[in-house]
Scaffold this active site. Structure first.
Site, PDB file in Angstrom:
ATOM      1  N   HIS A  96       0.877  -1.171   0.000  1.00  0.00           N
ATOM      2  CA  HIS A  96       0.000   0.000   0.000  1.00  0.00           C
ATOM      3  C   HIS A  96       0.916   1.223   0.000  1.00  0.00           C
ATOM      4  O   HIS A  96       2.129   1.076   0.126  1.00  0.00           O
ATOM      5  CB  HIS A  96      -0.965  -0.027   1.184  1.00  0.00           C
ATOM      6  CG  HIS A  96      -0.337   0.056   2.545  1.00  0.00           C
ATOM      7  ND1 HIS A  96       0.617  -0.836   2.998  1.00  0.00           N
ATOM      8  CD2 HIS A  96      -0.527   0.941   3.568  1.00  0.00           C
ATOM      9  CE1 HIS A  96       0.958  -0.510   4.230  1.00  0.00           C
ATOM     10  NE2 HIS A  96       0.303   0.549   4.601  1.00  0.00           N
ATOM     11  N   ASP A 100       5.404   4.814   5.246  1.00  0.00           N
ATOM     12  CA  ASP A 100       6.412   3.912   5.810  1.00  0.00           C
ATOM     13  C   ASP A 100       6.579   2.637   4.975  1.00  0.00           C
ATOM     14  O   ASP A 100       7.282   1.710   5.381  1.00  0.00           O
ATOM     15  CB  ASP A 100       6.093   3.572   7.279  1.00  0.00           C
ATOM     16  CG  ASP A 100       4.704   3.004   7.486  1.00  0.00           C
ATOM     17  OD1 ASP A 100       3.755   3.458   6.798  1.00  0.00           O
ATOM     18  OD2 ASP A 100       4.539   2.097   8.330  1.00  0.00           O
ATOM     19  N   HIS A 187      -7.078  -1.923   6.156  1.00  0.00           N
ATOM     20  CA  HIS A 187      -6.086  -0.894   6.519  1.00  0.00           C
ATOM     21  C   HIS A 187      -6.119   0.200   5.446  1.00  0.00           C
ATOM     22  O   HIS A 187      -6.181   1.383   5.757  1.00  0.00           O
ATOM     23  CB  HIS A 187      -4.716  -1.561   6.621  1.00  0.00           C
ATOM     24  CG  HIS A 187      -3.604  -0.642   7.004  1.00  0.00           C
ATOM     25  ND1 HIS A 187      -3.465  -0.109   8.259  1.00  0.00           N
ATOM     26  CD2 HIS A 187      -2.565  -0.159   6.284  1.00  0.00           C
ATOM     27  CE1 HIS A 187      -2.388   0.668   8.290  1.00  0.00           C
ATOM     28  NE2 HIS A 187      -1.826   0.651   7.108  1.00  0.00           N
TER      29      HIS A 187
HETATM   30  C1  5PN Z   1       3.508   4.449  11.237  1.00  0.00           C
HETATM   31  C2  5PN Z   1       2.288   5.155  10.825  1.00  0.00           C
HETATM   32  N1  5PN Z   1       2.050   6.349  11.328  1.00  0.00           N
HETATM   33  C3  5PN Z   1       0.964   7.062  10.959  1.00  0.00           C
HETATM   34  C4  5PN Z   1       0.086   6.522  10.068  1.00  0.00           C
HETATM   35  C5  5PN Z   1      -1.107   7.032   9.534  1.00  0.00           C
HETATM   36  O1  5PN Z   1      -1.628   8.120   9.753  1.00  0.00           O
HETATM   37  O2  5PN Z   1      -1.627   6.119   8.695  1.00  0.00           O
HETATM   38  C6  5PN Z   1      -0.770   4.972   8.658  1.00  0.00           C
HETATM   39  C7  5PN Z   1       0.314   5.298   9.561  1.00  0.00           C
HETATM   40  C8  5PN Z   1       1.432   4.582   9.926  1.00  0.00           C
HETATM   41  O3  5PN Z   1       1.672   3.369   9.415  1.00  0.00           O
HETATM   42 ZN    ZN Z   2      -0.004   1.393   6.559  1.00  0.00          ZN
HETATM   43 ZN    ZN Z   3       3.157   0.449   8.146  1.00  0.00          ZN
END
Ligand code: 5PN
Ligand code: ZN
Ligand code: ZN
Length: 270
Positions: A96, A100, A187
């Protein structure tokens, strides 16, 4: 033909609150967790599944996540450990487009980029509560342009880097011999988990953010960052069923307890 090899590329760590990692359950408090990418050496070429976060992006946009990442923990740094260059990677698969998981795409400008058809559609126009997650648009100038058109803002020249060749996929698919993508929405709209079959061991099933950790699976507890929590719980169940059906070992995306036990590059699974 050489056997498939899987390398886990350490990408450094981030901090979120325990109530974000374990939605409505906690316990609260700072939780530092790992991020990583997966390099697959396959007879059809080199694949990377996810590319971690970009340190400067996180410092600029989400400094409260306290990134810890050495030069060695960047995509070029991890590839260098294997005597590889970014241009040696043929395909990038993104589970996705959260920051990160796609922050290192920008280094892999010559690769073909694979993702779910829906994921590419939605990341240009996320829900308001998804903005931080979808905050790093360096993986595609076209997506960055779409976003700035939507917001009626000028395109940041730093985002006008490149647009890769995209190959979008939908449904559960074997995209190359022994590399399986399984839809695990919730997610995000177009989230994929990946299973890799190997000659000498059980299949590896990389959950990505459909399941942050072993604890998430044990408690059937999703993370708070979700587009659709009900679909997310169904995806957790799907991963559990897939692991049983294929006798696969689950590898979680952000698990401070499991990650130390994973074999990291230059070590590999085969
Ligand atoms: C690690 C992390 N920090 C914040 C967010 C977010 O706002 O959506 C996904 C997400 C993360 O994976
Ligand atoms: Zn994510
Ligand atoms: Zn993540």
């Amino acid at each position: 033909m050489a056997d498939t090899k899987v390398y886990i590329l350490d990408g450094g760590s981030l901090v979120i609150d325990g109530f974000h990692a374990f939605w409505n359950r906690g316990p609260g408090g700072e939780l530092r967790f790992p991020t990583y990418s997966v390099l697959i050496e396959h007879e059809d070429g080199r694949y990377i599944f996810d590319t971690g976060y970009d340190y400067d992006h996180v410092q600029k946009v989400l400094p409260f996540e306290k990134p810890l990442q050495t030069k060695e923990q960047t995509i070029p740094g991890q590839l260098e450990k294997l005597n590889l260059k970014p241009s040696d990677v043929n395909y990038v698969i993104n589970s996705h487009y959260h920051f990160d998981h796609c922050g290192g795409n920008k280094h892999l400008t010559t690769a073909c980029t694979i993702c779910h058809t829906k994921e590419l559609e939605v990341c240009a126009c996320p829900q308001p509560f998804e903005m931080l997650g979808y905050s790093d648009l360096t993986f595609s100038s076209d997506v960055a342009k779409e976003r700035s058109d939507q917001l009626k803002t000028a395109l940041d020249p730093e985002l006008d880097i490149f647009t890769p060749t995209f190959e979008t996929v939908s449904g559960d698919q074997e995209i190359a011999k022994g590399i399986w993508l399984f839809e695990t929405p919730g997610h995000t709209a177009g989230h994929y988990s990946m299973m890799v079959e190997l000659k000498n061991r059980r299949p590896m099933l990389f959950t990505a953010d459909a399941c942050y950790s072993q604890k998430s699976m044990d408690m059937m507890c999703i993370a708070s960052f979700h587009l659709d929590p009900t679909a997310g719980v169904e995806s957790l169940k799907k991963l559990k069923t897939l692991a049983e059906k294929h006798d696969a070992e689950l590898f979680y995306s952000h698990d401070p307890d499991s990650f130390p036990n994973y074999v990291k590059a230059p070590g590999f699974y085969s």
